[in-house]
Design a protein around this motif. Structure first.
Motif, PDB file in Angstrom:
ATOM      1  N   ASP A  82       0.817  -1.219   0.000  1.00  0.00           N
ATOM      2  CA  ASP A  82       0.000   0.000   0.000  1.00  0.00           C
ATOM      3  C   ASP A  82       0.845   1.261   0.000  1.00  0.00           C
ATOM      4  OD1 ASP A  82      -2.321  -1.468   0.001  1.00  0.00           O
ATOM      5  OD2 ASP A  82      -2.503  -1.487   2.186  1.00  0.00           O
ATOM      6  N   ASP A  83       2.049   1.196   0.526  1.00  0.00           N
ATOM      7  CA  ASP A  83       2.942   2.347   0.587  1.00  0.00           C
ATOM      8  C   ASP A  83       4.311   1.895   0.103  1.00  0.00           C
ATOM      9  OD1 ASP A  83       4.517   4.540   1.182  1.00  0.00           O
ATOM     10  OD2 ASP A  83       3.499   4.967   3.069  1.00  0.00           O
ATOM     11  N   THR A  84       4.845   2.563  -0.909  1.00  0.00           N
ATOM     12  CA  THR A  84       6.131   2.162  -1.474  1.00  0.00           C
ATOM     13  C   THR A  84       7.261   2.324  -0.468  1.00  0.00           C
ATOM     14  OG1 THR A  84       5.356   2.775  -3.676  1.00  0.00           O
ATOM     15  CG2 THR A  84       7.719   2.564  -3.402  1.00  0.00           C
ATOM     16  N   VAL A  85       7.078   3.147   0.552  1.00  0.00           N
ATOM     17  CA  VAL A  85       8.092   3.268   1.599  1.00  0.00           C
ATOM     18  C   VAL A  85       8.344   1.919   2.260  1.00  0.00           C
ATOM     19  CG1 VAL A  85       8.638   4.359   3.808  1.00  0.00           C
ATOM     20  CG2 VAL A  85       7.569   5.686   1.996  1.00  0.00           C
ATOM     21  N   LEU A  86       7.313   1.098   2.379  1.00  0.00           N
ATOM     22  CA  LEU A  86       7.491  -0.240   2.929  1.00  0.00           C
ATOM     23  C   LEU A  86       8.434  -1.061   2.059  1.00  0.00           C
ATOM     24  CD1 LEU A  86       3.808  -1.099   3.913  1.00  0.00           C
ATOM     25  CD2 LEU A  86       5.598  -0.139   5.358  1.00  0.00           C
ATOM     26  N   ALA A  87       8.350  -0.868   0.748  1.00  0.00           N
ATOM     27  CA  ALA A  87       9.257  -1.582  -0.155  1.00  0.00           C
ATOM     28  C   ALA A  87      10.687  -1.099   0.030  1.00  0.00           C
ATOM     29  CB  ALA A  87       8.807  -1.392  -1.599  1.00  0.00           C
ATOM     30  N   VAL A  88      10.847   0.208   0.250  1.00  0.00           N
ATOM     31  CA  VAL A  88      12.197   0.755   0.440  1.00  0.00           C
ATOM     32  C   VAL A  88      12.839   0.170   1.688  1.00  0.00           C
ATOM     33  CG1 VAL A  88      13.540   2.871   0.726  1.00  0.00           C
ATOM     34  CG2 VAL A  88      11.526   2.863  -0.750  1.00  0.00           C
ATOM     35  N   ARG A  89      12.059  -0.082   2.721  1.00  0.00           N
ATOM     36  CA  ARG A  89      12.601  -0.629   3.964  1.00  0.00           C
ATOM     37  C   ARG A  89      13.296  -1.969   3.776  1.00  0.00           C
ATOM     38  NH1 ARG A  89       7.255   0.244   7.744  1.00  0.00           N
ATOM     39  NH2 ARG A  89       7.062   2.501   7.488  1.00  0.00           N
ATOM     40  N   THR A  90      12.882  -2.717   2.774  1.00  0.00           N
ATOM     41  CA  THR A  90      13.457  -4.057   2.592  1.00  0.00           C
ATOM     42  C   THR A  90      14.910  -4.016   2.162  1.00  0.00           C
ATOM     43  OG1 THR A  90      12.731  -4.180   0.270  1.00  0.00           O
ATOM     44  CG2 THR A  90      11.191  -4.952   1.947  1.00  0.00           C
ATOM     45  N   MET A  91      15.443  -2.861   1.815  1.00  0.00           N
ATOM     46  CA  MET A  91      16.829  -2.775   1.358  1.00  0.00           C
ATOM     47  C   MET A  91      17.819  -3.170   2.441  1.00  0.00           C
ATOM     48  SD  MET A  91      17.679   1.298   1.329  1.00  0.00           S
ATOM     49  CE  MET A  91      19.367   0.922   0.944  1.00  0.00           C
ATOM     50  N   VAL A  92      17.395  -3.156   3.713  1.00  0.00           N
ATOM     51  CA  VAL A  92      18.318  -3.491   4.798  1.00  0.00           C
ATOM     52  C   VAL A  92      18.418  -4.998   5.023  1.00  0.00           C
ATOM     53  CG1 VAL A  92      17.812  -1.306   5.936  1.00  0.00           C
ATOM     54  CG2 VAL A  92      16.534  -3.356   6.587  1.00  0.00           C
ATOM     55  N   ILE A 107       4.113   2.664  -7.716  1.00  0.00           N
ATOM     56  CA  ILE A 107       4.583   3.552  -6.655  1.00  0.00           C
ATOM     57  C   ILE A 107       3.365   4.212  -6.013  1.00  0.00           C
ATOM     58  CG2 ILE A 107       5.871   5.653  -6.124  1.00  0.00           C
ATOM     59  CD1 ILE A 107       7.822   4.965  -8.299  1.00  0.00           C
ATOM     60  N   ARG A 108       3.248   4.033  -4.701  1.00  0.00           N
ATOM     61  CA  ARG A 108       2.146   4.634  -3.945  1.00  0.00           C
ATOM     62  C   ARG A 108       2.737   5.458  -2.817  1.00  0.00           C
ATOM     63  NH1 ARG A 108       0.738  -0.723  -5.042  1.00  0.00           N
ATOM     64  NH2 ARG A 108      -1.158  -0.987  -6.281  1.00  0.00           N
ATOM     65  N   LEU A 109       2.423   6.740  -2.817  1.00  0.00           N
ATOM     66  CA  LEU A 109       2.985   7.671  -1.835  1.00  0.00           C
ATOM     67  C   LEU A 109       1.875   8.525  -1.251  1.00  0.00           C
ATOM     68  CD1 LEU A 109       6.084   8.851  -3.911  1.00  0.00           C
ATOM     69  CD2 LEU A 109       6.122   7.256  -1.977  1.00  0.00           C
ATOM     70  N   GLY A 110       1.843   8.627   0.072  1.00  0.00           N
ATOM     71  CA  GLY A 110       0.858   9.461   0.743  1.00  0.00           C
ATOM     72  C   GLY A 110       1.459  10.111   1.967  1.00  0.00           C
ATOM     73  N   ASP A 111       1.077  11.362   2.242  1.00  0.00           N
ATOM     74  CA  ASP A 111       1.683  12.097   3.354  1.00  0.00           C
ATOM     75  C   ASP A 111       0.862  12.021   4.629  1.00  0.00           C
ATOM     76  OD1 ASP A 111      -0.458  13.627   2.670  1.00  0.00           O
ATOM     77  OD2 ASP A 111       0.627  15.532   2.579  1.00  0.00           O
ATOM     78  N   LEU A 123      11.455  12.295   0.911  1.00  0.00           N
ATOM     79  CA  LEU A 123      11.408  10.856   0.689  1.00  0.00           C
ATOM     80  C   LEU A 123      10.758  10.530  -0.652  1.00  0.00           C
ATOM     81  CD1 LEU A 123      11.718   7.936   1.535  1.00  0.00           C
ATOM     82  CD2 LEU A 123       9.604   8.149   2.857  1.00  0.00           C
ATOM     83  N   ALA A 124       9.607  11.172  -0.946  1.00  0.00           N
ATOM     84  CA  ALA A 124       8.906  10.906  -2.201  1.00  0.00           C
ATOM     85  C   ALA A 124       9.780  11.272  -3.400  1.00  0.00           C
ATOM     86  CB  ALA A 124       7.596  11.693  -2.243  1.00  0.00           C
ATOM     87  N   ASP A 125      10.511  12.363  -3.294  1.00  0.00           N
ATOM     88  CA  ASP A 125      11.369  12.782  -4.398  1.00  0.00           C
ATOM     89  C   ASP A 125      12.440  11.737  -4.691  1.00  0.00           C
ATOM     90  OD1 ASP A 125      12.121  14.961  -6.279  1.00  0.00           O
ATOM     91  OD2 ASP A 125      13.990  14.902  -5.146  1.00  0.00           O
ATOM     92  N   HIS A 126      13.008  11.141  -3.651  1.00  0.00           N
ATOM     93  CA  HIS A 126      14.050  10.138  -3.870  1.00  0.00           C
ATOM     94  C   HIS A 126      13.467   8.810  -4.372  1.00  0.00           C
ATOM     95  CE1 HIS A 126      16.537  12.964  -1.585  1.00  0.00           C
ATOM     96  NE2 HIS A 126      17.545  12.359  -2.147  1.00  0.00           N
ATOM     97  N   VAL A 127      12.269   8.454  -3.905  1.00  0.00           N
ATOM     98  CA  VAL A 127      11.641   7.230  -4.405  1.00  0.00           C
ATOM     99  C   VAL A 127      11.423   7.317  -5.915  1.00  0.00           C
ATOM    100  CG1 VAL A 127       9.510   5.876  -4.389  1.00  0.00           C
ATOM    101  CG2 VAL A 127      10.549   6.586  -2.233  1.00  0.00           C
ATOM    102  N   THR A 142      -0.882  11.068  -2.759  1.00  0.00           N
ATOM    103  CA  THR A 142      -1.763  11.869  -1.913  1.00  0.00           C
ATOM    104  C   THR A 142      -0.947  12.985  -1.288  1.00  0.00           C
ATOM    105  OG1 THR A 142      -3.214  10.001  -1.393  1.00  0.00           O
ATOM    106  CG2 THR A 142      -3.269  11.875   0.100  1.00  0.00           C
ATOM    107  N   TYR A 143      -1.369  14.210  -1.540  1.00  0.00           N
ATOM    108  CA  TYR A 143      -0.676  15.391  -1.014  1.00  0.00           C
ATOM    109  C   TYR A 143      -1.723  16.333  -0.438  1.00  0.00           C
ATOM    110  CZ  TYR A 143       1.635  19.971  -0.968  1.00  0.00           C
ATOM    111  OH  TYR A 143       2.118  21.190  -0.590  1.00  0.00           O
ATOM    112  N   VAL A 144      -1.558  16.696   0.828  1.00  0.00           N
ATOM    113  CA  VAL A 144      -2.512  17.574   1.502  1.00  0.00           C
ATOM    114  C   VAL A 144      -1.742  18.694   2.187  1.00  0.00           C
ATOM    115  CG1 VAL A 144      -4.299  17.768   3.257  1.00  0.00           C
ATOM    116  CG2 VAL A 144      -4.130  15.682   1.879  1.00  0.00           C
TER     117      VAL A 144
END
Length: 496
Positions: A82-92, A107-111, A123-127, A142-144
């Motif tokens: 649901d959030d691509t940040v979760l995918a980034v975490r797997t790099m460790v 790619i799914r990004l929400g603030d 973070l979104a810019d680097h993803v 999603t940007y608010v």
């Protein structure tokens, strides 16, 4: 571990704390905190002196079947998060996992989950910018802005436009944007020109109070777009003319959904390949919609505006399947507008009607109608039902949904009584094969309607009664219903 692994388990892996200088990787568990840093320029993780990275097997167990899967399978799994940040975490996890997230196709990004908007934007810019050369098939953002970033809004707009240009270069097929500015005083957000000219975009969903389509070209844009969902607020940013450009510039558009807030406007929808049109005009007053869609098959309209809108099908062809939800229980209701709308769909084959505050006298004869869904509200729906059936001589399938019918005790007097019509509707005698009643409470008015349909349904095969959960003594209810079965010997099915 391997047998029970799910993509959602990635949420338990280390996550980012982002400041202006670097990404700091920290474990959710304080006892297992890792002294890791992430260089946003090189995408290279580093470990502080004296620290040791635990092996993947130590965390996942000896049988690590996940890492035995091909890279293509792993990246596809990561793409479903649901959030691509979760995918980034797997790099460790290990060296092999370090760059897998850069190949995700979605790619799914929400603030919503970030205390700092700066952190989210960084973070979104680097993803987006660190994605490899593979295609980005879907991009959700999603940007608010709740007023905190008013001074940075122009910079944020520039950054979001850059992301859109990047995903267009990566052959994006689906783009879903939810952009909001609660302050509402800044200039509108304009799409970059490259998006309008994208040859790979087939699905665009926009929910926003800051996006304007005023720079949308009149011709030559969205050459491959087949599905468009747009929620607009004309009072904030847009004008009917810019929306009309959008609704008329998609040569292969097949599905269009419109949610809007605009008033006293003339809006044309022209799409030669359009097959499905959905409109939510709950907050639209006194508009005139002109629909030029010669291939339109499905039309779904919700209109409970205070001043009704008008709808005109230019090609004169009735859609095959129509759903109308009209609530005009007010003094400003214009009967002529309702009559004109119904007349244009008289050749429909599948019809769903929820008419609150309207009577069946506005309906034409539906000679081709085979399936009818009627939402019956808490008025004299018995008379309304009979009138509708009379206007559907060839009806084969009937679904009744009982709404707003309050519970009454046996001593309560009914506001109306069901009376058998002088002439039975023709469809009951010769065509009606199945009936389904939903929201059934077993009250006297409902039993009277069911009795009439069962006794007069000459060719009726099945009546399905779907009771509400509060109904008790269902066996007695079924026994009473079976007593109503007439010469048709139809089946009665009682279900929750």
């Amino acid at each position: 571990m391997a047998g029970n692994w799910k993509p959602s388990n990635v949420a338990k892996l280390p996550f980012f704390f982002v400041d202006e200088e670097s990404f700091y990787l920290s474990s959710v568990s304080r006892e297992l905190a890792l002294p890791w840093f992430f260089d946003p320029l090189t995408s290279e993780p580093s470990v502080q002196m004296g620290s040791k990275l635990p092996k993947l097997e130590e965390g996942l167990g000896e049988a690590d079947r996940i890492s035995q899967l091909p890279d293509e399978v792993l990246t596809r799994i990561l793409s479903f998060l649901d959030d691509t940040v979760l995918a980034v975490r797997t790099m460790v996890l290990s060296t092999r996992w370090k760059n897998l997230w850069k190949s995700v196709s979605c790619i799914r990004l929400g603030d919503d989950d970030y205390e700092s908007d700066d952190r989210f934007m960084t973070l979104a810019d680097h993803v987006v910018s660190l994605h490899d050369l593979t295609d980005i098939l879907r991009f959700d953002l999603t940007y608010v802005n709740d007023g905190i970033r008013d001074d940075m809004l122009a910079a944020d707009y520039t950054c979001i436009r850059k992301w859109i240009c990047t995903i267009v270069q990566h052959n994006v097929a689906e783009l879903h944007l939810n952009l909001s500015n609660f302050d509402g005083t800044q200039d509108p957000f304009l799409f970059p020109e490259c998006l309008f000219m994208s040859t790979t975009l087939v699905d665009l969903k926009v929910h926003s109070d800051i996006i304007s389509f005023s720079n949308c070209p009149i011709e030559g844009c969205f050459p491959s777009l087949k599905a468009l969902y747009v929620s607009v607020d004309e009072s904030e940013q847009d004008s009917p003319s810019s929306l009309e450009n959008l609704f008329c510039c998609c040569p292969v558009l097949e599905q269009l959904t419109i949610l809007g807030t605009f008033s006293e406007s003339n809006i044309t929808i022209s799409a030669p390949e359009l097959k499905t049109l959905g409109m939510d005009c709950s907050f639209c007053d006194s508009n005139a919609f002109s629909i030029n869609a010669p291939k339109l098959e499905n039309f779904d309209l919700l209109d409970n505006s205070s001043v009704p809108n008008t709808y005109h099908f230019e090609n004169g062809r009735s859609p095959i399947k129509v759903k109308l939800t009209l609530d005009h229980d007010n003094d400003d209701f214009d009967a002529d507008r309702a009559t004109a709308l119904f007349a244009q769909i008289s050749n429909v084959e599948d019809l769903s009607l929820s008419l609150k505050g309207l009577t069946a006298s506005y309906l034409p004869e539906f000679v081709n109608l085979s399936r009818l869904v009627l939402v019956l509200h808490g008025f004299n729906y018995g008379e309304f039902l009979i009138e509708c059936l009379t206007r559907c001589p060839n009806l084969k399938h009937l679904i009744l949904e009982l709404k707003d019918n309050k519970w009454r005790s046996t001593d309560d007097k009914l506001e109306w009584e069901f009376s058998n019509p002088h002439q039975c509707p023709a469809c009951l005698v010769s065509h009606l094969q199945t009936i389904s009643i939903k929201g059934f409470k077993g009250q006297q008015d409902e039993m009277d309607v069911a009795q009439f349909l069962l006794k007069n349904g000459v060719v009726l095969n099945t009546m399905s009664i779907h009771t509400v959960s509060e109904v008790s003594m269902k066996e007695d209810l079924l026994r009473k219903l079976l007593e109503y079965v007439g010469s048709s010997k139809s089946r009665v099915i009682l279900a929750d």
